[in-house]
Design an enzyme around this catalytic site. Structure first.
Site, PDB file in Angstrom:
ATOM      1  N   HIS A  77     -46.667  -3.453 -30.610  1.00  0.00           N
ATOM      2  CA  HIS A  77     -47.175  -3.438 -31.994  1.00  0.00           C
ATOM      3  C   HIS A  77     -46.541  -4.546 -32.828  1.00  0.00           C
ATOM      4  CE1 HIS A  77     -43.345  -1.628 -33.383  1.00  0.00           C
ATOM      5  NE2 HIS A  77     -43.370  -1.049 -32.204  1.00  0.00           N
ATOM      6  N   GLY A  91     -36.937  -1.430 -37.390  1.00  0.00           N
ATOM      7  CA  GLY A  91     -37.914  -0.635 -38.119  1.00  0.00           C
ATOM      8  C   GLY A  91     -37.320   0.446 -38.992  1.00  0.00           C
TER       9      GLY A  91
END
Length: 585
Positions: free
Chosen positions: A18, A316
């Protein structure tokens, strides 16, 4: 003659799944960067090679691929062998002999590719763009995250923390950064992953991994301490500097952990994230609490040993602005820098910076690194589609007046931002003095859950007036408490449950036009703040082109669209023709 480094994050094969992106460095300086999703229009661009992003970077510099001196990838596939035994155990646990055999074969093929042909697929895809393909180098995933955080921080020395779901084998890494670079201090190996822990909670609450974690963070303040939930979670995980969450994360993905939560709580996972019960809010609150408790302990213990009070973050999990607030407020931390592109799209930045001396890297001031469109481009789109527009003598004053009158404004200006936050170049703006503005943006513009909060852009000079322990915060990456006497002035930009806010501070050097707009709004209203959210509809990437901005404008409940110096309103547009579709160039 210039030298060029092309750094990019693929989302294929050995290189993750991703948020692919590309960044171009000229003579060591970052000149262009963009996420593939902004060009493909697929959120997170899952399982995608960033061909569009690479071509856009090359076009920006007016070069072809062979003119690039080297390509750098932010993964080192050879490091995957560090947890080979984990991949084998996962494959053996698969149900059914045929599926088990296939899983084992896939592990063997992946390991062989990692060792003997790690860049073969990348070379093949680059050859479609241009030949000969430049030399390709690989760098560690977490080292790339760490460089993205430390090198542009402006610090001479810092504790560096990188936290995500998984690199090649590592999930959380503590680093020490100084003028010589980065030294790895402690590694928490996959599957002992805080990113996967929070993703598992996210999936259990009905959202999706890599997409819903921020929503769970936003839900957490609506919850309360719940001793039963906390006791159950603590029976499954250990928190603190020696944390262990593998009871929930021992297999890749979240399926196993969600089933463990269902068994432990005696409740099925939530099918869809619609209305939340108080129990579900309490679960979000507790998960956030345990995450903050753990990361804070890691930072405080290692900062004491390292002898530095500076902290930088990436990965993240560093997008969690509530966590960042907790860290910033720790007495152990004096100064903190969080990479605004902390997720995997920021890996391209770190990979391109990793080999440079940190002292030679400029302090990060903005994230305006993407494409831009000049007035002629915009005028052509408007006139091709017979869309009426005006060009006010003072656009900033005109827009400030419309905002003060309650209009919802799409603001499109300059170069596209890199990262998940719109910071005044691709933004939707509203009057923060009104809760009604917040609710209308949620309901009619963003088409999302009405409980979700919005953030403000405020003049840098107003920080101390509005924020408790206020400081410069240009990237909308950390939450702050708002001074009690100022909460009634900006209710639309506060979290309804705890009156915190996640501000972007704006000065004239970083974004002169946006700074002037907010200044004009202050002159009219006395409030140096506007409500700012990203210019995109629900579940789509931030707009990139004028055409995309127009499509969203006509499909959303916006009143005004500003494209550089040109202003479109719904009423004016209807005079000629409100198009069903907008043609691009």
């Amino acid at each position: 003659m210039s030298t060029y480094t092309l750094a990019f994050k693929p989302a294929i094969g050995l290189y993750g799944q991703h948020d692919p992106s590309a960044a171009l460095f000229e003579d060591g300086d970052l000149v262009f960067a963009v996420e593939e999703e902004r060009l493909s229009r697929e959120k997170h661009a899952v399982d995608t090679f960033p061909e569009r992003a690479i071509r856009a970077a090359l076009d920006y510099a007016s070069i072809d691929l062979p003119a690039v001196d080297r390509v750098v990838l932010p993964y080192d596939p050879s490091l995957r062998s560090n947890i080979l035994s984990h991949y084998v155990r996962d494959a053996v646990r698969v149900d059914g002999p045929l599926r088990k055999l296939t899983a084992i074969e896939n592990v063997v093929k992946t390991q062989l590719e990692s060792r003997f042909a790690p860049t073969r697929r990348i070379e093949s895809r680059l050859a479609d763009i241009g030949t000969p393909v430049p030399p390709i180098e690989t760098r560690s995933h977490h080292a790339s995250h760490a460089a993205s955080a430390f090198h542009p921080s402006g610090f001479d020395e810092a504790l560096v923390l990188t936290v995500d779901a998984k690199g090649e084998y590592d999930a959380t890494v503590v680093w020490h950064g100084d003028e010589d670079g980065l030294e790895r201090v402690r590694t928490y190996e996959h599957p002992n992953s805080l990113g996967l822990f929070f993703a598992t909670i996210t999936e259990y609450l009905g959202y999706r991994m890599f997409n819903g974690e921020g929503k769970v963070m936003g839900l957490a303040p609506y919850g309360e301490d719940n001793p039963d939930i906390e006791a159950t979670l603590r029976s499954l995980v250990d928190t603190g500097v020696d944390y262990d969450v593998t009871e929930l994360t021992r297999r890749w993905g979240t399926g196993y952990g969600v089933r463990r939560l269902e068994d432990a709580f005696g409740r099925d996972r939530k099918d869809t994230p619609e209305e939340f019960t108080q129990w579900e809010r309490d679960l979000a609150h507790t998960a956030q609490k345990l995450l903050e408790e753990t990361v804070l302990d890691i930072v405080e213990r290692h900062a004491e040993v390292a002898g530095t009070a500076n902290l930088t973050l990436a990965g993240g999990v560093a997008l969690n602005c509530k966590l960042n607030k907790r860290l910033r407020e720790s007495p152990t931390v004096d100064e903190m820098f969080v990479q605004p592109v902390a997720h995997d799209a920021g890996l391209a930045l770190g990979a391109g910076l990793l080999d440079q001396r940190p002292s030679e890297v400029p302090t990060m001031e903005t994230v305006y690194h993407g494409p831009s469109y000049d007035a002629d481009d915009i005028r052509t789109v408007l006139e091709t589609n017979k869309i009426a527009y005006s060009e006010p003598d003072d656009v900033e004053r005109h827009v400030a007046e419309r905002l003060a009158d309650g209009a919802l404004v799409g603001w499109f200006n300059g170069r596209l931002e890199l990262g998940p936050r719109a910071l005044g170049n691709r933004s939707i703006l509203a009057d923060p003095r009104s809760i009604d503005s917040r609710d209308r943006v949620n309901r009619y513009v963003k088409h999302r859950e009405e409980w979700r909060p919005f953030a403000p852009s405020m003049l840098e000079g107003a920080v101390e007036e509005y924020l408790v322990d206020g400081e410069r915060a240009p990237f909308m990456i950390s939450a702050f408490d708002v001074r009690p006497e100022k909460r009634d002035e900006i209710p639309g930009a506060l979290h309804p449950a705890d009156d915190t806010t996640r501000p972007q501070t704006v000065n004239a050097r970083q974004n002169p036009r946006y700074h002037r707009l907010i200044s004009e709004f202050e002159a009219l209203t006395g409030v140096p703040v506007v409500l700012n959210t990203s210019f995109n509809d629900h579940a789509e990437p931030i707009v990139n082109t004028p055409t995309e901005a127009l499509k969203d404008f006509f499909g959303m409940g916006l009143d005004v669209l500003v494209l550089q110096d040109m202003v479109v309103t719904k009423t004016d547009a209807a005079i000629k023709r409100e198009p069903r579709s907008v043609q691009s160039l």
